[in-house]
Design an enzyme around this catalytic site. Structure first.
Site, PDB file in Angstrom:
ATOM      1  N   ASP A   1       0.800  -1.238   0.000  1.00 43.08           N
ATOM      2  CA  ASP A   1       0.000   0.000   0.000  1.00 43.08           C
ATOM      3  C   ASP A   1       0.827   1.278   0.000  1.00 43.08           C
ATOM      4  OD1 ASP A   1       1.101   0.013   2.512  1.00 43.08           O
ATOM      5  OD2 ASP A   1      -0.720  -0.609   3.542  1.00 43.08           O
TER       6      ASP A   1
ATOM      7  N   GLU B   1       0.057  -9.074  -1.008  1.00 47.11           N
ATOM      8  CA  GLU B   1      -0.625  -8.494   0.161  1.00 47.11           C
ATOM      9  C   GLU B   1      -1.811  -7.634  -0.304  1.00 47.11           C
ATOM     10  OE1 GLU B   1       0.545  -5.328   3.217  1.00 47.11           O
ATOM     11  OE2 GLU B   1       1.345  -7.117   4.179  1.00 47.11           O
TER      12      GLU B   1
ATOM     13  N   GLU C   1      -2.350   5.146   2.672  1.00 42.35           N
ATOM     14  CA  GLU C   1      -2.213   3.743   2.264  1.00 42.35           C
ATOM     15  C   GLU C   1      -3.528   3.120   1.775  1.00 42.35           C
ATOM     16  OE1 GLU C   1      -0.901   5.061   4.995  1.00 42.35           O
ATOM     17  OE2 GLU C   1       1.251   4.660   4.861  1.00 42.35           O
TER      18      GLU C   1
ATOM     19  N   HIS D   1       5.132   5.493  13.115  1.00 43.25           N
ATOM     20  CA  HIS D   1       5.505   6.255  11.917  1.00 43.25           C
ATOM     21  C   HIS D   1       4.341   6.699  11.051  1.00 43.25           C
ATOM     22  CE1 HIS D   1       4.623   3.307   8.749  1.00 43.25           C
ATOM     23  NE2 HIS D   1       4.919   2.399   9.639  1.00 43.25           N
TER      24      HIS D   1
ATOM     25  N   ARG E   1       1.547   8.505   9.068  1.00 43.02           N
ATOM     26  CA  ARG E   1       1.340   9.927   8.771  1.00 43.02           C
ATOM     27  C   ARG E   1       0.090  10.472   9.453  1.00 43.02           C
ATOM     28  NH1 ARG E   1       4.212  12.188   4.096  1.00 43.02           N
ATOM     29  NH2 ARG E   1       5.789  10.682   3.528  1.00 43.02           N
TER      30      ARG E   1
ATOM     31  N   HIS F   1      11.767   5.755  13.658  1.00 41.59           N
ATOM     32  CA  HIS F   1      11.665   5.846  12.193  1.00 41.59           C
ATOM     33  C   HIS F   1      12.344   7.138  11.735  1.00 41.59           C
ATOM     34  CE1 HIS F   1       9.783   6.124   8.222  1.00 41.59           C
ATOM     35  NE2 HIS F   1       9.357   4.874   8.384  1.00 41.59           N
TER      36      HIS F   1
HETATM   37  C1  UD1 Z   1       6.341   4.949   3.903  1.00 37.79           C
HETATM   38  C2  UD1 Z   1       5.007   4.538   3.292  1.00 37.79           C
HETATM   39  C3  UD1 Z   1       4.153   3.806   4.337  1.00 37.79           C
HETATM   40  C4  UD1 Z   1       4.929   2.670   4.996  1.00 37.79           C
HETATM   41  C5  UD1 Z   1       6.232   3.230   5.562  1.00 37.79           C
HETATM   42  C6  UD1 Z   1       7.059   2.106   6.154  1.00 37.79           C
HETATM   43  C7  UD1 Z   1       3.957   6.018   1.617  1.00 37.79           C
HETATM   44  C8  UD1 Z   1       3.199   7.256   1.397  1.00 37.79           C
HETATM   45  N1  UD1 Z   1       4.258   5.747   2.894  1.00 37.79           N
HETATM   46  O1  UD1 Z   1       6.024   5.962   4.889  1.00 37.79           O
HETATM   47  O2  UD1 Z   1       3.015   3.270   3.691  1.00 37.79           O
HETATM   48  O3  UD1 Z   1       4.154   2.136   6.049  1.00 37.79           O
HETATM   49  O4  UD1 Z   1       6.969   3.841   4.498  1.00 37.79           O
HETATM   50  O5  UD1 Z   1       8.123   2.597   6.933  1.00 37.79           O
HETATM   51  O6  UD1 Z   1       4.253   5.295   0.690  1.00 37.79           O
HETATM   52  N2  UD1 Z   1      13.631   8.455   5.573  1.00 37.79           N
HETATM   53  C9  UD1 Z   1      15.017   8.385   5.645  1.00 37.79           C
HETATM   54  N3  UD1 Z   1      15.614   7.182   5.400  1.00 37.79           N
HETATM   55  C10 UD1 Z   1      14.931   6.066   5.083  1.00 37.79           C
HETATM   56  C11 UD1 Z   1      13.524   6.155   5.027  1.00 37.79           C
HETATM   57  C12 UD1 Z   1      12.886   7.349   5.255  1.00 37.79           C
HETATM   58  O7  UD1 Z   1      15.671   9.354   5.933  1.00 37.79           O
HETATM   59  O8  UD1 Z   1      15.546   5.014   4.874  1.00 37.79           O
HETATM   60  C13 UD1 Z   1      12.975   9.761   5.829  1.00 37.79           C
HETATM   61  C14 UD1 Z   1      13.143  10.744   4.670  1.00 37.79           C
HETATM   62  O9  UD1 Z   1      13.255  12.034   5.183  1.00 37.79           O
HETATM   63  C15 UD1 Z   1      11.816  10.576   3.917  1.00 37.79           C
HETATM   64  C16 UD1 Z   1      10.871  10.374   5.080  1.00 37.79           C
HETATM   65  O10 UD1 Z   1      11.577   9.551   6.003  1.00 37.79           O
HETATM   66  O11 UD1 Z   1      11.517  11.697   3.147  1.00 37.79           O
HETATM   67  C17 UD1 Z   1       9.549   9.765   4.744  1.00 37.79           C
HETATM   68  O12 UD1 Z   1       9.627   8.626   3.938  1.00 37.79           O
HETATM   69  P1  UD1 Z   1       8.304   8.212   3.042  1.00 37.79           P
HETATM   70  O13 UD1 Z   1       8.607   6.954   2.318  1.00 37.79           O
HETATM   71  O14 UD1 Z   1       7.834   9.375   2.248  1.00 37.79           O
HETATM   72  O15 UD1 Z   1       7.134   8.001   4.053  1.00 37.79           O
HETATM   73  P2  UD1 Z   1       7.028   7.120   5.305  1.00 37.79           P
HETATM   74  O16 UD1 Z   1       6.367   7.991   6.269  1.00 37.79           O
HETATM   75  O17 UD1 Z   1       8.328   6.500   5.639  1.00 37.79           O
HETATM   76  N1  UDP Z   2      11.468  -3.251  11.321  1.00 34.54           N
HETATM   77  C1  UDP Z   2      12.865  -3.358  11.289  1.00 34.54           C
HETATM   78  N2  UDP Z   2      13.608  -2.490  12.047  1.00 34.54           N
HETATM   79  C2  UDP Z   2      13.042  -1.527  12.830  1.00 34.54           C
HETATM   80  C3  UDP Z   2      11.625  -1.422  12.842  1.00 34.54           C
HETATM   81  C4  UDP Z   2      10.874  -2.297  12.066  1.00 34.54           C
HETATM   82  O1  UDP Z   2      13.416  -4.222  10.600  1.00 34.54           O
HETATM   83  O2  UDP Z   2      13.780  -0.793  13.492  1.00 34.54           O
HETATM   84  C5  UDP Z   2      10.675  -4.162  10.470  1.00 34.54           C
HETATM   85  C6  UDP Z   2       9.547  -4.906  11.164  1.00 34.54           C
HETATM   86  O3  UDP Z   2       9.996  -6.147  11.676  1.00 34.54           O
HETATM   87  C7  UDP Z   2       8.517  -5.086  10.056  1.00 34.54           C
HETATM   88  C8  UDP Z   2       8.724  -3.867   9.196  1.00 34.54           C
HETATM   89  O4  UDP Z   2      10.009  -3.354   9.514  1.00 34.54           O
HETATM   90  O5  UDP Z   2       8.777  -6.230   9.263  1.00 34.54           O
HETATM   91  C9  UDP Z   2       7.656  -2.840   9.479  1.00 34.54           C
HETATM   92  O6  UDP Z   2       7.972  -1.632   8.879  1.00 34.54           O
HETATM   93  P1  UDP Z   2       7.185  -0.310   9.192  1.00 34.54           P
HETATM   94  O7  UDP Z   2       6.617  -0.374  10.579  1.00 34.54           O
HETATM   95  O8  UDP Z   2       8.112   0.807   8.871  1.00 34.54           O
HETATM   96  O9  UDP Z   2       6.049  -0.293   8.092  1.00 34.54           O
HETATM   97  P2  UDP Z   2       4.575  -0.898   7.991  1.00 34.54           P
HETATM   98  O10 UDP Z   2       4.647  -2.353   8.266  1.00 34.54           O
HETATM   99  O11 UDP Z   2       3.696  -0.154   8.945  1.00 34.54           O
HETATM  100  O12 UDP Z   2       4.188  -0.599   6.572  1.00 34.54           O
END
Ligand code: UD1
Ligand code: UDP
Length: 379
Positions: A101, A123, A137, A218, A220, A250
């Site tokens: 998603d 999924e 999502e 994490h 939004r 996160h």
């Molecule tokens: C994204 C997904 C969400 C998922 C989540 C898992 C969208 C809109 N959101 O949310 O569905 O549950 O990932 O974690 O697709 N960042 C870093 N390093 C990283 C990752 C993220 O610095 O490795 C920071 C960056 O500033 C980035 C921000 O996090 O811009 C947000 O990342 P983004 O993928 O836009 O949204 P998430 O809130 O992480």
């Molecule tokens: N996870 C990880 N390290 C962390 C936190 C989470 O490897 O520090 C793993 C967790 O086991 C799960 C996945 O990341 O498999 C979940 O990711 P997240 O919560 O970011 O996203 P969501 O599942 O809500 O989309």
């Protein structure tokens, strides 16, 4: 499929959870050998994606490297569809697999639709019924479902949700969730080689004798009031001296902004960098209670017999609530503190939750997905 060559499948993902849930599919496709399997990552996440690629020994064939600090939903969407579209024009795959998603799933699916390339959705069929929770999502996965012609539903309930949206029955396959494959495989690897999860050990040693409460946040839709309320609840809970809270934060800057000022200096709260998957699995294994707004963690925790309090108002994973492995608590400070104290203090209640079976799968999802792909694509 063109004659005389293996059908080409692109497996695409961009975030940490997608990578965790897709690496078993990539491994199963490559082990089977009948497909020309390519991995194309959008790198919507960077470090968190790289952690998973490294531990799963996957080197992407193409890495679009799209993450930007604090990326907006519209700018990221535009970058994904434009850049992934260009990849499709060169690679011309027979099928693309997307996951879940995220914006990556939705925009990759749209790019495929514009070129009439079939999409398989791993999924599929999770629904909260509210397009603003989880946001964005719920919409991402609904759009993906409209485009996909193969839907890998993790549970019978997810299949029903797709049928209710008039998705054709013959295109829906209940496979279980690949996260259970990923988890079991990783746990096996950690048991065989504990050095893979050595990074978390000093922290577990520091908190020896205390019950571990693992926390992640994490979403939004929780930014602002929700995250602040979660932080306040953790401050209250940390007044108990029989627990220690481990909170891998996160990297979205909105999360640290809400958490650091309130939680940074409390001795039995450890705010740490995101853990790589083997270390996170080790931490879950050592945890007594999990507070999270994560989707994937709700699906993993029952395999550790660890109760989960879900810090969200709605859930697309009611299977966990019905099975009794998770409780939907919301983000109110009082509700969170009360629900956590209840489980920490009431042994019978705790044991009841901890004794339930994981409703999300048995570790064979990737294998089932490859079987279906063979039926669709091989003569
Ligand atoms: C994204 C997904 C969400 C998922 C989540 C898992 C969208 C809109 N959101 O949310 O569905 O549950 O990932 O974690 O697709 N960042 C870093 N390093 C990283 C990752 C993220 O610095 O490795 C920071 C960056 O500033 C980035 C921000 O996090 O811009 C947000 O990342 P983004 O993928 O836009 O949204 P998430 O809130 O992480
Ligand atoms: N996870 C990880 N390290 C962390 C936190 C989470 O490897 O520090 C793993 C967790 O086991 C799960 C996945 O990341 O498999 C979940 O990711 P997240 O919560 O970011 O996203 P969501 O599942 O809500 O989309």
């Amino acid at each position: 499929m063109q004659h005389g060559r293996r059908p080409k499948i692109i497996v695409s993902f961009g975030t940490r959870p997608e990578a965790i849930k897709m690496f078993p599919v990539v491994h199963a496709l490559k082990a089977h050998g009948a497909f020309d399997t390519r991995v194309v990552v959008t790198a919507q996440h960077r470090e968190m994606l790289d952690q998973v690629l490294k531990m799963s020994d996957i080197v992407p064939d193409i890495d679009l490297d799209l993450m930007q600090e604090g990326q907006s939903l519209d700018a990221l969407s535009a970058r994904i569809i434009t850049r992934f579209g260009a990849v499709l024009d060169v690679e011309r795959p027979d099928r693309v697999l997307v996951h879940g998603d995220t914006l990556t799933a939705m925009m990759v699916s749209l790019a495929c639709y514009f070129r009439k390339i079939p999409v398989g959705h791993v999924e599929a069929g999770l629904r909260s019924g509210n397009i603003y929770a989880p946001w964005p999502e719920e919409l991402n996965r609904k759009v993906t479902a409209i485009i996909a012609d193969l839907h890998f539903a993790p549970t019978p309930r997810a299949r029903q949700a797709l049928l209710a949206e008039t998705i054709a029955d013959e295109n829906i396959f209940v496979s279980g969730n690949t996260v259970v494959d990923a988890l079991l495989e990783t746990r096996r690897r950690v048991i065989a080689n504990p050095a893979l999860a050595a990074a978390i050990e000093p922290l577990l040693k520091r908190f020896e004798g205390k019950r571990i409460v693992a926390v992640t946040a994490h979403r939004r839709e929780n930014f602002g009031a929700g995250l602040t309320s979660i932080a306040k609840a953790l401050v209250k809970l940390a007044q108990r001296d029989d627990i220690a809270i481990i909170f891998p934060v996160h990297p979205n800057p909105a999360v640290s902004k809400a958490m650091l000022p309130l939680l940074e200096r409390i001795p039995n709260i450890a705010l740490i960098e995101p853990l790589d998957y083997p270390n996170f699995v080790r931490m879950l294994d050592a945890s007594d209670l999990i507070l999270t707004d994560s989707g994937g963690i709700q699906e993993e925790a029952p395999s550790f017999r660890t109760p989960v309090l879900v810090m969200r108002e709605t859930t697309e994973r009611p299977e966990a609530i019905e099975a009794g492995t998770a409780r939907l608590v919301g983000t109110s400070e009082a509700a969170l503190v009360a629900a956590a104290n209840q489980l920490l203090d009431d042994k019978n209640d705790y044991q009841t939750m901890a004794s339930k079976i994981n409703p999300f799968g048995d570790g064979s999802a990737a294998h089932k997905i490859v079987e279906i792909l063979c039926k669709r694509h091989l003569p």
